[in-house]
Design a protein around this motif. Structure first.
Motif, PDB file in Angstrom:
ATOM      1  N   VAL A 153      13.428 -26.989 -11.812  1.00 58.54           N
ATOM      2  CA  VAL A 153      14.666 -27.482 -11.068  1.00 58.54           C
ATOM      3  C   VAL A 153      15.801 -27.105 -11.918  1.00 58.54           C
ATOM      4  O   VAL A 153      16.865 -26.711 -11.341  1.00 58.54           O
ATOM      5  N   MET A 154      15.493 -27.571 -13.128  1.00 60.36           N
ATOM      6  CA  MET A 154      16.789 -27.224 -14.045  1.00 60.36           C
ATOM      7  C   MET A 154      16.995 -25.722 -14.305  1.00 60.36           C
ATOM      8  O   MET A 154      17.968 -25.399 -14.203  1.00 60.36           O
ATOM      9  N   PHE A 212      18.658 -24.389 -10.682  1.00 56.94           N
ATOM     10  CA  PHE A 212      19.937 -24.774 -10.539  1.00 56.94           C
ATOM     11  C   PHE A 212      20.866 -25.082 -11.636  1.00 56.94           C
ATOM     12  O   PHE A 212      21.906 -25.569 -11.341  1.00 56.94           O
ATOM     13  N   ILE A 213      20.611 -24.807 -12.918  1.00 55.67           N
ATOM     14  CA  ILE A 213      21.348 -25.069 -14.063  1.00 55.67           C
ATOM     15  C   ILE A 213      21.412 -23.802 -14.729  1.00 55.67           C
ATOM     16  O   ILE A 213      22.614 -23.153 -15.179  1.00 55.67           O
ATOM     17  N   ALA A 214      20.281 -23.190 -15.251  1.00 54.77           N
ATOM     18  CA  ALA A 214      20.336 -22.241 -16.037  1.00 54.77           C
ATOM     19  C   ALA A 214      20.582 -20.622 -15.322  1.00 54.77           C
ATOM     20  O   ALA A 214      21.521 -20.364 -15.876  1.00 54.77           O
ATOM     21  N   PRO A 253       7.803 -29.191 -12.119  1.00 51.44           N
ATOM     22  CA  PRO A 253       8.851 -29.196 -11.249  1.00 51.44           C
ATOM     23  C   PRO A 253      10.196 -29.554 -11.972  1.00 51.44           C
ATOM     24  O   PRO A 253      11.154 -29.172 -11.337  1.00 51.44           O
ATOM     25  N   SER A 254      10.209 -30.345 -13.074  1.00 51.05           N
ATOM     26  CA  SER A 254      11.234 -30.922 -13.564  1.00 51.05           C
ATOM     27  C   SER A 254      12.303 -29.622 -14.096  1.00 51.05           C
ATOM     28  O   SER A 254      13.082 -29.298 -14.024  1.00 51.05           O
ATOM     29  N   LEU A 255      11.056 -28.772 -15.151  1.00 51.75           N
ATOM     30  CA  LEU A 255      11.794 -27.544 -15.708  1.00 51.75           C
ATOM     31  C   LEU A 255      12.195 -26.494 -14.689  1.00 51.75           C
ATOM     32  O   LEU A 255      13.277 -25.928 -14.985  1.00 51.75           O
TER      33      LEU A 255
END
Lengths: 344, 293
Positions: free
Chosen positions: A16-17, A20-22, A12-14
Motif C-alpha cells: 500500500v505504501m 500510493f506513496i512511492a 499488505p503494508s509495504l
C-alpha cells in the motif's frame, strides 16, 4: 525471521505504501516533465459576397486523438521548472540586472508565486518551530512546579488546540479576529481605528497565521517535555542542590541536557509538520497575503478550469526536494548510529 | 510534611501559576466562546458594537424570542445536509482505522522481529514518506484516478488515507512490538508453533494497549484530514471538513455564517469527548514515539 515470513507479514503494508506513496512520487516527477497538448485548432475561411472571414474552432476529435496517443501531454523537459510560475530564471536574471539594491531585488522576486510561497513557508517553519519549543518547555516547567491536582486539567485543556482539525481550529480563531469578532472588534476599539483589520495587512496576516501555528502545536512540545521532566534523575537534582546550584542553574545544567534528545525529536516533527502548512491559509482566507507551497499545489490543481498537472507536479517536486534538505541531517545521523550499532 | 512543601507559595510557583493559567485561557477560551456563540444569531456572535451581546444574546432574544437558538444547527444539519457529511466521515474514519491497524500490526511485528538490514531501510523509507507533505502526493493521484474512473468515491479515499497513515502506524507499532520480549513468541515457536501461530496465540492477546494507542492517532489523521478528502471526494461524498470548507464559499449572505459556526462546533464536539476519554493513551502515544526516538 525468515525472508519469506517477513514478506508475508509486511506485504499488505509495504504494497500500500509502494502503490500510493512511492509510485505517485515518481509519477508526479514524470508529470512535471510534460505539458498539456495544445488544442488542435482549425482555421477555416468562409467567403461570402461581403468578404472573407476566418473562423477558428477547436478540433475536438483531433485533440482527443492526440491526448489518447500521449495522455501525459507533450514532453517539455525541465521547462516547467524554469517558467515564471516556478523558478522564473529569465525573469529573476532580468530583475537582478535591473535592481540597484538587494531590497528592490527581493521585492521583485516576491512577485513570482513560487518565491512568494517559499518565503512564507520557510518563515513560518523557522519562526513557529523555535517558539513552540521554547513556550512548550516553559509551560512544562510551570506545570511541573504546581501541585499535582493541576496536572490533569492542564493536559486536558492543552490537548484540545492540538487535536482539533487544523481547518476548524483556524476558523475558530479567524471568526474571533474578524472585524466583527470579539478580538478584532476589541482591537479596533483599543486603537480607535475602525478600519483596522488583521486580514488587510500582509504583516498582520503573517503574524496571525504564526500565532495560530504556535497555538496549534505548542501542546505537543509541552506534553513531550512534561513527560521528559518526569524522568529527570532526582539524585542528580539533589546533588546539584547540595552543591549550591540555584533553581535556574539546575534547569540549565541538569534538566536541559537531559531533555536534549526529546528536543531534537520535537524539532524534527515540527519541521515536517510546519513545512506542509496549508489548512490555516484556507481557514483564515489569507491567500492574498500569504501562500505556502502546499497551497500553491492545491491552487494549481483546483483554481483553474483545467488542473495544471505539470505546474502542480513541478511544485510538488520542489517541495519534496525541500523536505529532503530538511531531513538530510537526521538521515545522516541515523545512518551513522546504525553503522556504529552494527559494528559493535 | 510533604504537602506543606507542595503548598508553600514561592515566587517561582506564583510565576508558574500565572503562566500556566494564562496558557489555559489561551488554549480554552476560543472553544468555549465559539461553543457558546453557536447558539446565538449572527448579530450577536459577530457583534461589532458590543462583545457582551455574544454572551447575553441581545439580538438572539429579539429575533428568536429565546436566549438560545438552534437555528445554526438546524440550518447546517438539515438544510445544508451536514448529516450526510457526518455519515461519510464515520465510514471513512472507521475503515481507515480498521485497515491501517490490520496492515500496521502485521508489518510492525515483522519489522520488530526481523534482524536483517532491509528492515532498517524500510523504516527509513517510512520516515521519509512520513515527511512528505500530503499535497505533493495528491497531484500524482488525480490523473490515474480520473482515468480508472475511481475518483470521488469513498473506497479510494479510504485506501489513500490508509497509505498515508501507514508510515506512522508502522513506526509506532514497530517500537511497541520491540518492547514485547522476543523470548515470548520464540518459546512458542520452540513448542512447535510456526510464526503465524505464535503471532496468533501469543502476540495478539497482549498487543491491544499498543494497537489502541496507535488506533487513536489513525483516527485523528482520518478525521482531521482536509487535503486528501477535499481533493479526492465528489460533492455528494464529501466528509465533514471539506463540507465545512465549502460552506465558507456561501456564507457571505446574512445568517449563513452561523451555519458554518454550528458545523464547526459539531465537528469539534466528538474530539472533545475523544480527549476526555483517551487523554492518558494520547499522552502515552505522544511520548512513546519521543522517548524511543
Amino acid at each position: 525471521m525468515k525472508h519469506s515470513t517477513f514478506l508475508l507479514f509486511s506485504l499488505p503494508s509495504l504494497s500500500v505504501m509502494f502503490l500510493f506513496i512511492a509510485i505517485p512520487i515518481v509519477s508526479v516527477f514524470i508529470q512535471s516533465l510534460h505539458i498539456e497538448h495544445k488544442q488542435v485548432i482549425i482555421v477555416t475561411e468562409n467567403c461570402d459576397p461581403f468578404g472573407c472571414e476566418t473562423t477558428t474552432a477547436v478540433d475536438t476529435e483531433a485533440s482527443a486523438k492526440l491526448k489518447e496517443k500521449a495522455p501525459l501531454g507533450k514532453f517539455n523537459g525541465f521547462k516547467t521548472y524554469s517558467n515564471r510560475m516556478h523558478f522564473a530564471f529569465d525573469e529573476v536574471g532580468e530583475a537582478w540586472k535591473s535592481s540597484d539594491s538587494f531590497t528592490v531585488f527581493t521585492k521583485k522576486l516576491y512577485n513570482y508565486p513560487l518565491y512568494r510561497a517559499l518565503s512564507f513557508t520557510l518563515t513560518y517553519t523557522f519562526v513557529v518551530t523555535p517558539f513552540v519549543l521554547f513556550l512548550g518547555f516553559l509551560v512544562a516547567v510551570g506545570v511541573n512546579n504546581l501541585p499535582k491536582m493541576f496536572k490533569g486539567p492542564t493536559i486536558f485543556a492543552s490537548l484540545l488546540p492540538m487535536i482539533v482539525t487544523p481547518l476548524v481550529g483556524s476558523l475558530i480563531l479567524f471568526w474571533m479576529v474578524d472585524g466583527d469578532g470579539v478580538i478584532g472588534a476589541t482591537l479596533q476599539k483599543i486603537f480607535n481605528d475602525n478600519s483596522l483589520s488583521l486580514k488587510a495587512s500582509p504583516v498582520l496576516t503573517w503574524i496571525m497565521l504564526m500565532v495560530y501555528g504556535i497555538w496549534h502545536l505548542m501542546p505537543f512540545s509541552f506534553i513531550v517535555f512534561y513527560a521528559g521532566l518526569q524522568t529527570v534523575p532526582q539524585e542528580t537534582i539533589e546533588a546539584a542542590t547540595i552543591d549550591g546550584a540555584s533553581k535556574f542553574q539546575r534547569i540549565r545544567h541538569v534538566v536541559i541536557p537531559h531533555l536534549m534528545p526529546l528536543a531534537i525529536f520535537i524539532t524534527l516533527i515540527l519541521l515536517m509538520d510546519n513545512f506542509r502548512v496549508f489548512e490555516p491559509i484556507i481557514g483564515f482566507r489569507a491567500e492574498a497575503h500569504a501562500t505556502s507551497i502546499s497551497w500553491l499545489i492545491w491552487n494549481h490543481l483546483r483554481e483553474s478550469a483545467y488542473p495544471l498537472y505539470n505546474a502542480a507536479g513541478a511544485t510538488s517536486m520542489v517541495t519534496i526536494f525541500g523536505v529532503a534538505i530538511l531531513l538530510l541531517p537526521v538521515l545522516i545521523r541515523t545512518w551513522r548510529d546504525f553503522k556504529e550499532k552494527n559494528k559493535g | 510534611m510533604n504537602t506543606k512543601i507542595e503548598n508553600k507559595l514561592t515566587p517561582v510557583r506564583i510565576i508558574a501559576f500565572i503562566f500556566v493559567a494564562l496558557w489555559l485561557v489561551i488554549a480554552m477560551f476560543p472553544f468555549i466562546w465559539t461553543l457558546w456563540g453557536s447558539f446565538k444569531v449572527q448579530a450577536d456572535f459577530f457583534s461589532k458594537a458590543d462583545w457582551s451581546n455574544a454572551i447575553f444574546g441581545f439580538h438572539t432574544e429579539k429575533q428568536t424570542g429565546g436566549f438560545f437558538t438552534m437555528d445554526g444547527y438546524y440550518g447546517s444539519w438539515i438544510e445544508e445536509e451536514f448529516w450526510r457529511a457526518v455519515i461519510n466521515t464515520s465510514i471513512v474514519v472507521f475503515f481507515t482505522v480498521l485497515i491501517s491497524l490490520t496492515f500496521g500490526t502485521l508489518g510492525g511485528y515483522a519489522l520488530a522481529r526481523s534482524t536483517y538490514r532491509y528492515a532498517f531501510w524500510i523504516l527509513m523509507a517510512g520516515l521519509i514518506f512520513r515527511a512528505m507533505p500530503h499535497m505533493t502526493l495528491i497531484s500524482g493521484y488525480l490523473q490515474p484516478f480520473f482515468a480508472w474512473n475511481v475518483w470521488g468515491i469513498l473506497p479510494t479515499t479510504i485506501i489513500v488515507l490508509v497509505a498515508i497513515n501507514q508510515p506512522f502506524t508502522l513506526w509506532m507499532l514497530h517500537s511497541f512490538f520491540l518492547n514485547i520480549p522476543k523470548d515470548l513468541d520464540e518459546s512458542a515457536m520452540c513448542d512447535g508453533c510456526n510464526r503465524f501461530q505464535a503471532f496468533r496465540y501469543v502476540i495478539i492477546p497482549i498487543m491491544w494497549p499498543g494497537v489502541i494507542t496507535t488506533g487513536l492517532f489513525s483516527f485523528l489523521l482520518a478525521y482531521n484530514d482536509f487535503t486528501v478528502t477535499s481533493m479526492l471526494l465528489s460533492d455528494e461524498n464529501e466528509t465533514m471538513i471539506p463540507a465545512i470548507a465549502s460552506f465558507l464559499g456561501t456564507v457571505q449572505e446574512e445568517g449563513k455564517v452561523m451555519y458554518a459556526v454550528a458545523a464547526v462546533v459539531s465537528a469539534t464536539a466528538p474530539l472533545f469527548f475523544f480527549v476526555l476519554f483517551f487523554q492518558r493513551q494520547i499522552v502515552s502515544g505522544l511520548t512513546a514515539g519521543a522517548v524511543k526516538g
